[in-house]
Scaffold this motif. Structure first.
Motif, PDB file in Angstrom:
ATOM      1  N   SER A  56      42.627   3.241   0.906  1.00 33.97           N
ATOM      2  CA  SER A  56      41.822   2.923   2.091  1.00 33.97           C
ATOM      3  C   SER A  56      41.526   1.432   2.147  1.00 33.97           C
ATOM      4  O   SER A  56      41.640   0.791   3.196  1.00 33.97           O
ATOM      5  N   SER A  57      41.159   0.883   0.978  1.00 29.63           N
ATOM      6  CA  SER A  57      40.835  -0.557   0.927  1.00 29.63           C
ATOM      7  C   SER A  57      42.042  -1.399   1.328  1.00 29.63           C
ATOM      8  O   SER A  57      41.942  -2.390   2.043  1.00 29.63           O
ATOM      9  N   LYS A  58      43.225  -0.941   0.877  1.00 27.58           N
ATOM     10  CA  LYS A  58      44.445  -1.690   1.197  1.00 27.58           C
ATOM     11  C   LYS A  58      44.743  -1.621   2.704  1.00 27.58           C
ATOM     12  O   LYS A  58      45.108  -2.628   3.324  1.00 27.58           O
ATOM     13  N   ILE A  59      44.539  -0.437   3.270  1.00 31.06           N
ATOM     14  CA  ILE A  59      44.801  -0.279   4.716  1.00 31.06           C
ATOM     15  C   ILE A  59      43.875  -1.198   5.516  1.00 31.06           C
ATOM     16  O   ILE A  59      44.315  -1.916   6.417  1.00 31.06           O
ATOM     17  N   ILE A  60      42.581  -1.184   5.133  1.00 24.97           N
ATOM     18  CA  ILE A  60      41.625  -2.030   5.862  1.00 24.97           C
ATOM     19  C   ILE A  60      41.992  -3.505   5.700  1.00 24.97           C
ATOM     20  O   ILE A  60      41.884  -4.306   6.620  1.00 24.97           O
ATOM     21  N   HIS A  61      42.458  -3.834   4.501  1.00 22.21           N
ATOM     22  CA  HIS A  61      42.884  -5.217   4.256  1.00 22.21           C
ATOM     23  C   HIS A  61      44.032  -5.602   5.187  1.00 22.21           C
ATOM     24  O   HIS A  61      44.091  -6.709   5.709  1.00 22.21           O
TER      25      HIS A  61
ATOM     26  N   VAL B 166      41.883   6.600   6.582  1.00 21.78           N
ATOM     27  CA  VAL B 166      40.740   6.016   5.885  1.00 21.78           C
ATOM     28  C   VAL B 166      39.498   6.878   6.139  1.00 21.78           C
ATOM     29  O   VAL B 166      38.762   7.230   5.211  1.00 21.78           O
ATOM     30  N   LEU B 167      39.292   7.228   7.421  1.00 19.27           N
ATOM     31  CA  LEU B 167      38.080   7.983   7.778  1.00 19.27           C
ATOM     32  C   LEU B 167      38.078   9.370   7.118  1.00 19.27           C
ATOM     33  O   LEU B 167      37.060   9.829   6.592  1.00 19.27           O
ATOM     34  N   VAL B 168      39.242  10.047   7.133  1.00 21.39           N
ATOM     35  CA  VAL B 168      39.351  11.369   6.505  1.00 21.39           C
ATOM     36  C   VAL B 168      38.962  11.273   5.035  1.00 21.39           C
ATOM     37  O   VAL B 168      38.207  12.080   4.504  1.00 21.39           O
TER      38      VAL B 168
END
Ligand code: ADP
Length: 657
Positions: free
Chosen positions: A617-622, A542-544
């Motif tokens: 990224s949004s899915k990972i954070i979710h 996500v950060l990358v």
């Protein structure tokens, strides 16, 4: 691949369950039956009432009549006995020598005196009120009284009766209205009448006992009626010398002048109506007595005013030898009272039978309804079960389909994520090659330089070179390790991760770009203290992505600043931390902001952007339990974009805060 919409979710059909039609059809019928039973109950109540009243009245009336008949016998017996006691006396006296002598020599004073004494003696001994002897012309020859006046008065008043052929008759006492009983005996010799013996018995004592009895028992009254239908004796003094029924004026005058009744004959009692008195007992209307003892109490009412009456049970008995009738009047109040009770009892029994029928019918109906209801319920249950089974089958099919779609989607997402990674890797590969090439060139130069230095014996400098080489190798190892872990398909195993080290790891992967673009990378110091629970590789991914986008956006920016900071998420009690990545890039138009997280949305030239980075990224954070948001920074804060997402805070050892 079409995801299942809510509309396609199976729902239970709207078909209503079969209504218990039999129940509805039977309802009016059962109402009719109930109404019929209610009427029947009322009818039974009335019938029971009438029957109870009638039966009780008949039985009690019969009993009352039987008692009255018994009493009538007693009264008749006592009257007959009283009169029979003296019946022999006249004939006995007729053969008396003194009295015969008197009739032969009526002028002889001595004979008369002897006859007077004899008559007085007989009177006293036999309880007579008067006895006297007359000659054939009705002149008083001797009397039981000292004076012959009383006897002569009788002869004057009742001469006609004395001369009649009757042996006895009744007449009212002229002094006190009591009843006298006259016994007569005609004496004749050789067919020639010589005279008559007259005995008078006063019945007042016997009558007094009746009056007394009548006063004591209000329930029963006694009347003695003579052959002229006149009440000559009664337990009710008020009825005495009253006619039983109305007579014509001539008949009344004839009776009045007969001298047998003291004073004027008072109004008719009219006890037995037009058809007279029957032998059997019957209920008659009798004038109401206010004070039965007072003779005037039952005097006829004034003209035009109806005499109030009471209903009594009348019964009569004839005393033929005396030409009398005895009448008893019994009060059937008790009979009617009992009949009333019996009527209520009968009504209660009738009502009970009706109610019992009603209860049994309602019980039967309730039972029928219960059976029908349970049958309807059973049918409905069976229908429902069939529908549920059908729907369950449909649901399980849909479920299977959903599972299959989810599996496909997960696989697609995995593949997409991997593709996105590879895309990032592709983007980075040039930088990485540059990153690795530089140290390699340096390594080559350093190693050659070290060889020369060794030949010259400058071991100190060789040592320095080797240390630099080691650092460079270490640095390259770091990059390749990072690339390896980034490229690997990691399982989602959450563990405590240092936010600062994750940020540094991501920065390391983009180091070449940051340096090439001369980006000012600012890492807030508080990040060193923060540990979060997540999967480190995915967090770095996500950060990358965020860092790479920021570098891209700042391509033409005069001052390139990429800042990473953290803050506690409001209203989470310090349990979650907010990580912010802000840049000083171009930002983006506000109307495009809602499309930022749409798949394949990109503003980058073809071949440079896929438009998947932010989606993934949004899915990972979710998956970490947080959410990724973006906003455009105002110009006074340096402009550019700010991306932020929240993560669960934990301690270094993985303990929840
Ligand atoms: P890609 O980078 O492949 O285009 P992303 O999903 O990562 O896909 O980004 C989508 C788009 O969002 C980018 O094309 C860019 O227009 C915009 N974007 C992302 N980050 C920034 C940023 N920091 N500043 C301005 N625009 C951004």
């Amino acid at each position: 691949m079409t995801p299942p919409s809510n509309n396609s979710a199976p729902s239970l059909p709207e078909t209503p369950l079969a209504a218990p039609t039999g129940l509805l059809q039977r309802l009016p019928q059962s109402l009719l039956r109930t109404r019929f039973l209610v009427y029947l109950t009322l009818l039974l109540t009335l019938a029971g009432m009438a029957l109870g009243q009638r039966m009780s009245e008949r039985t009690s009336m019969q009993q009352l009549a039987a008692v009255a008949a018994e009493r009538l016998e007693l009264y008749a017996g006592s009257l007959e006995a009283e009169l029979a006691r003296h019946a022999y006396l006249p004939s006995l006296m007729a053969i008396d020598a003194d009295l015969q002598a008197l009739l032969v020599s009526p002028e002889d004073t001595t004979v008369r005196l002897r006859a007077d004494r004899k008559l007085a003696g007989i009177k006293v001994r036999s309880g007579l009120s008067l006895s006297f002897v007359t000659d054939a012309e009705g002149r008083v020859l001797a009397s039981s009284e000292p004076q012959t006046a009383a006897a002569e008065a009788v002869v004057r008043r009742l001469g006609a009766h004395l001369r009649s052929s009757h042996a006895h008759f009744f007449a009212a006492n002229e002094h006190n209205g009591s009843t006298d009983y006259f016994l007569l005996h005609n004496i004749s010799r050789a067919g020639r009448p010589l005279g008559q013996i007259v005995l008078r018995l006063n019945l007042a004592p016997l009558e007094a006992t009746w009056v007394d009895q009548g006063l004591r028992s209000q329930g029963e009254k006694l009347l003695v009626v003579d052959d002229k239908e006149v009440v000559i004796m009664s337990s009710v003094p008020a009825w005495k010398y009253r006619l039983l029924s109305e007579l014509s004026a001539a008949e009344r005058d004839e009776l009045q002048t007969s001298g047998r009744y003291a004073g004027p004959l008072r109004g008719a009692l009219n006890l037995f109506g037009d058809d007279g008195l029957h032998d059997e007992a019957r209920v008659v209307n009798v004038p109401m007595l206010q004070n039965p003892a007072a003779p005037e109490a039952s005097s006829p009412p004034p003209e035009g005013k109806a005499e109030s009456t009471q209903k009594l049970l009348a019964q009569q008995r004839a005393l033929l030898p005396l030409a009398l009738r005895l009448v008893t009047l019994s009060d059937p109040a008790e009979v009617w009272r009992q009949a009333r009770y019996a009527a209520w009892g009968g009504a209660a029994v009738g009502a009970l039978i009706g109610l019992l029928a009603l209860y049994l019918a309602s019980r039967r109906r309730a039972h029928d309804q219960l059976l029908q209801a349970s049958e309807a319920l059973r049918l409905a249950h069976a229908q429902l079960e069939a529908q549920v089974a059908e729907r369950t089958q449909e649901l399980s099919q849909t479920n299977q389909e959903l599972k299959r779609q989810i599996a496909q989607r997960l696989q697609a997402e995995d593949e997409l994520m991997q593709a996105a990674k590879l895309a990032v890797l592709g983007q980075m590969s040039a930088g990485i090659a540059h990153e690795v090439n530089q140290p390699l060139t340096a390594l080559r130069a350093l190693s050659r330089n070290s060889l020369l230095l060794l030949e010259k014996g400058r071991t100190d400098s060789v040592g320095n070179n080797l240390r630099t080489i080691d650092e460079m190798v270490e640095r390259m190892t770091g990059i390749t390790r990072q690339l390896k872990s980034f490229a690997r398909k990691a399982e989602l195993v959450q563990a405590p991760v240092s936010l600062a080290s994750a940020v540094r790891g991501a920065k390391l992967l983009l180091e070449h770009r940051l340096q090439a673009e001369q980006v000012d990378f600012v890492l807030s110091p508080e990040l060193d203290q923060v540990w979060v629970r997540c999967e480190p590789n995915r967090l770095e991914q996500v950060l990358v992505n965020l860092f790479a986008n920021a570098v891209d956006a700042m391509k033409d920016a005069p001052h390139k600043r990429l800042a990473v900071s953290s803050a506690a998420l409001p209203e989470s009690d310090g349990r979650r931390v907010l990580l912010r990545v802000s840049d000083s890039g171009a930002g983006m138009a506000a109307d495009l902001l809602p499309r930022l997280f749409e798949p394949f949305f990109t503003t980058k030239p073809a071949g440079q952007g896929l438009g998947l980075g932010l989606v993934i990224s949004s899915k990972i954070i979710h998956e970490f339990g947080g959410s990724l948001r973006a906003h455009v920074r105002p110009a006074d804060q340096g402009g550019g974009m700010c991306f932020e997402f929240d993560l669960e805070v934990c301690t270094r050892d993985g303990i929840n805060v």
